[in-house]
Design a protein around this motif. Structure first.
Motif, mmCIF file in Angstrom:
data_model
loop_
_atom_site.group_PDB
_atom_site.id
_atom_site.type_symbol
_atom_site.label_atom_id
_atom_site.label_comp_id
_atom_site.label_asym_id
_atom_site.label_seq_id
_atom_site.Cartn_x
_atom_site.Cartn_y
_atom_site.Cartn_z
ATOM 1 N N SER A 63 0.843 -1.209 0.000
ATOM 2 C CA SER A 63 0.000 0.000 0.000
ATOM 3 C C SER A 63 0.875 1.254 0.000
ATOM 4 N N PHE A 64 1.998 1.186 0.727
ATOM 5 C CA PHE A 64 2.894 2.345 0.776
ATOM 6 C C PHE A 64 3.486 2.641 -0.598
ATOM 7 N N VAL A 65 4.010 1.600 -1.230
ATOM 8 C CA VAL A 65 4.655 1.799 -2.539
ATOM 9 C C VAL A 65 3.648 2.338 -3.553
ATOM 10 N N GLU A 66 2.435 1.824 -3.471
ATOM 11 C CA GLU A 66 1.388 2.267 -4.396
ATOM 12 C C GLU A 66 1.096 3.768 -4.206
ATOM 13 N N LEU A 67 0.970 4.158 -2.925
ATOM 14 C CA LEU A 67 0.690 5.569 -2.628
ATOM 15 C C LEU A 67 1.850 6.468 -3.044
ATOM 16 N N LEU A 68 3.067 6.015 -2.749
ATOM 17 C CA LEU A 68 4.235 6.843 -3.086
ATOM 18 C C LEU A 68 4.377 6.993 -4.597
ATOM 19 N N GLU A 69 4.140 5.896 -5.293
ATOM 20 C CA GLU A 69 4.254 5.949 -6.756
ATOM 21 C C GLU A 69 3.255 6.975 -7.317
ATOM 22 N N THR A 114 6.596 15.842 -13.137
ATOM 23 C CA THR A 114 7.892 15.204 -13.322
ATOM 24 C C THR A 114 7.899 14.423 -14.626
ATOM 25 N N SER A 115 8.969 14.581 -15.368
ATOM 26 C CA SER A 115 9.025 13.886 -16.657
ATOM 27 C C SER A 115 9.000 12.372 -16.460
ATOM 28 N N LYS A 116 8.512 11.692 -17.468
ATOM 29 C CA LYS A 116 8.372 10.226 -17.398
ATOM 30 C C LYS A 116 9.692 9.549 -17.034
ATOM 31 N N GLU A 117 10.790 10.055 -17.642
ATOM 32 C CA GLU A 117 12.105 9.407 -17.394
ATOM 33 C C GLU A 117 12.530 9.534 -15.943
ATOM 34 N N GLN A 118 12.080 10.623 -15.315
ATOM 35 C CA GLN A 118 12.525 10.862 -13.939
ATOM 36 C C GLN A 118 11.645 10.136 -12.916
ATOM 37 N N GLN A 119 10.453 9.758 -13.320
ATOM 38 C CA GLN A 119 9.540 9.098 -12.375
ATOM 39 C C GLN A 119 10.008 7.699 -12.021
ATOM 40 N N SER A 166 9.142 3.833 -10.843
ATOM 41 C CA SER A 166 8.066 2.842 -10.846
ATOM 42 C C SER A 166 8.101 2.116 -9.504
ATOM 43 N N SER A 167 7.068 1.336 -9.234
ATOM 44 C CA SER A 167 7.065 0.580 -7.963
ATOM 45 C C SER A 167 8.281 -0.347 -7.883
ATOM 46 N N LYS A 168 8.724 -0.815 -9.047
ATOM 47 C CA LYS A 168 9.913 -1.684 -9.090
ATOM 48 C C LYS A 168 11.149 -0.944 -8.591
ATOM 49 N N ASP A 169 11.214 0.361 -8.861
ATOM 50 C CA ASP A 169 12.352 1.165 -8.380
ATOM 51 C C ASP A 169 12.202 1.474 -6.892
ATOM 52 N N ILE A 170 10.947 1.622 -6.453
ATOM 53 C CA ILE A 170 10.721 2.070 -5.071
ATOM 54 C C ILE A 170 10.982 0.953 -4.049
#
Lengths: 164, 212
Positions: free
Chosen positions: A8-14, B16-21, B23-27
């Protein structure tokens, strides 16, 4: 921490990451430092997330944690010493054609904002994000009256930088 | 249109530009990384301070029987040594408790001013701990010096032959050396915390100035 919470956190942050990027833009001046600060804010948000009760909006909560990290907790990395032209890296100029003078004016404005000190940047950031004085005073821990006074001074300072 | 209105309009329209965003995979991997905040650094420094002074104060006790005997001779009896030891352990425990409490009170979701105050309060606890240790170090050295000069059966007779002037100069030099030692420590601490908390202090003063 459990997976559901993490998810849920990652989803919100994204979804709300733009807020964090905007804080990073204000307080750093190159891409490496930007990513470093983003990383630190993410860690701080994640550490505080279990206590996030949802009685305030996630985005409002992010402003506070993001600014606190940038102003107080973040230790500038060695990489942030290397500076590049601020507006080239951080603020990509719109692709659609528009008034040259306006573009020039905006470039100068962003440069001027970058010259402000940390607290002034926080104030102008909250102003640009359309936060009211009650929110600004709560975020920074100063009275509303003082927030107003300081905001006016910062605006005047910006105008003076632009029109010396 | 006013420059600030122009800036606000541009700021809000800008995403924020797409390249800078990210993804959940990065987070996800970001959540596993270690924080490098000043609170973390302050935490490690305070642990190091605690360990350092505990080691400094206790190593001689465990390493040399002779040292223990000397200490007991200085204080006259083992009961005094025991009381002093218990007292110093109690003080260390008190500092650990105070540090724990002040670290617990640091919350990133507080207002900026409150957060800064909590960090500065924690730094104050460490500062008092350092001052306490430096004062104790200074007193122990001064007391040890007094004992050596006036009471130690091996050394005292040699000092007894000194003229008053020679004695005064010797004592002054020794006190200066001890004071210099304590001063150097103090400067090192000021530098460590000064550099670490420079930005925080600057921002805190800026906020406080607003309230003045």
């Amino acid at each position: 921490m459990d997976k559901a919470l993490e998810h849920s956190f990652v989803e919100l942050l994204e979804k709300h990451q733009n807020i964090v990027h905007k804080v990073c833009r204000l307080y750093t001046n190159n891409q490496d430092a930007h990513n470093d600060l983003f990383q630190e804010i993410t860690i701080q948000l994640w550490k505080a997330y279990p206590k996030f009760r949802g009685d305030s909006k996630f985005s409002t909560w992010m402003y506070r944690v993001g600014l606190n990290t940038a102003i107080t907790l973040y230790r500038k990395s060695k990489r942030s010493i290397k500076t590049e032209e601020f507006e080239n890296v951080q603020f990509k100029i719109k692709s659609e054609p528009y008034d040259d003078t306006e573009e020039q004016q905006l470039k100068l404005m962003y440069k001027a904002v970058h010259k402000l000190n940390d607290i002034e940047k926080a104030l102008i950031f909250l102003y640009l994000e359309d936060k009211n004085y009650s929110e600004i005073s709560e975020t920074l821990g100063i009275t509303e009256v003082n927030a107003r006074v300081k905001m006016n001074r910062v605006k005047t300072k910006l105008r003076t930088i632009l029109n010396p | 249109m006013d420059e600030l209105d122009l800036l606000k309009k541009d700021w809000q329209s800008k995403n924020t530009s797409k390249e800078q965003q990210f993804s959940s995979k990065d987070i996800y991997p970001m959540l596993l990384k270690k924080s490098s905040s000043i609170v973390k650094t302050l935490y490690y420094i305070s642990i190091a301070e605690l360990v350092f002074w505990i080691v400094i104060n206790s190593v001689p006790y465990f390493s040399s029987e002779k040292y223990r005997e000397d200490i007991e001779a200085i204080y006259g009896n083992s009961a005094t040594v025991l009381i002093i030891t218990i007292l110093s352990i109690a003080i260390v425990i008190l500092f650990v408790y105070l540090l724990y409490k002040s670290y617990k009170s640091i919350s990133v979701t507080d207002s900026a001013k409150q957060l800064m105050e909590s960090i500065l309060k924690t730094r104050k606890v460490i500062k008092y701990y350092v001052i306490y240790n430096l004062v104790v170090a200074f007193l122990s050295m001064a007391f040890g010096l007094y004992y050596t000069v006036y009471r130690n059966p091996d050394i005292a007779p040699q000092f007894a032959e000194f003229s008053d002037k020679q004695m005064l100069i010797t004592l002054l030099i020794m006190i200066l050396v001890i004071a210099a030692f304590v001063f150097v420590f103090w400067v090192i601490y000021q530098l460590i915390y000064g550099i670490l908390l420079r930005r925080l202090n600057r921002n805190y003063n800026e906020l406080k100035k607003l309230e003045a």
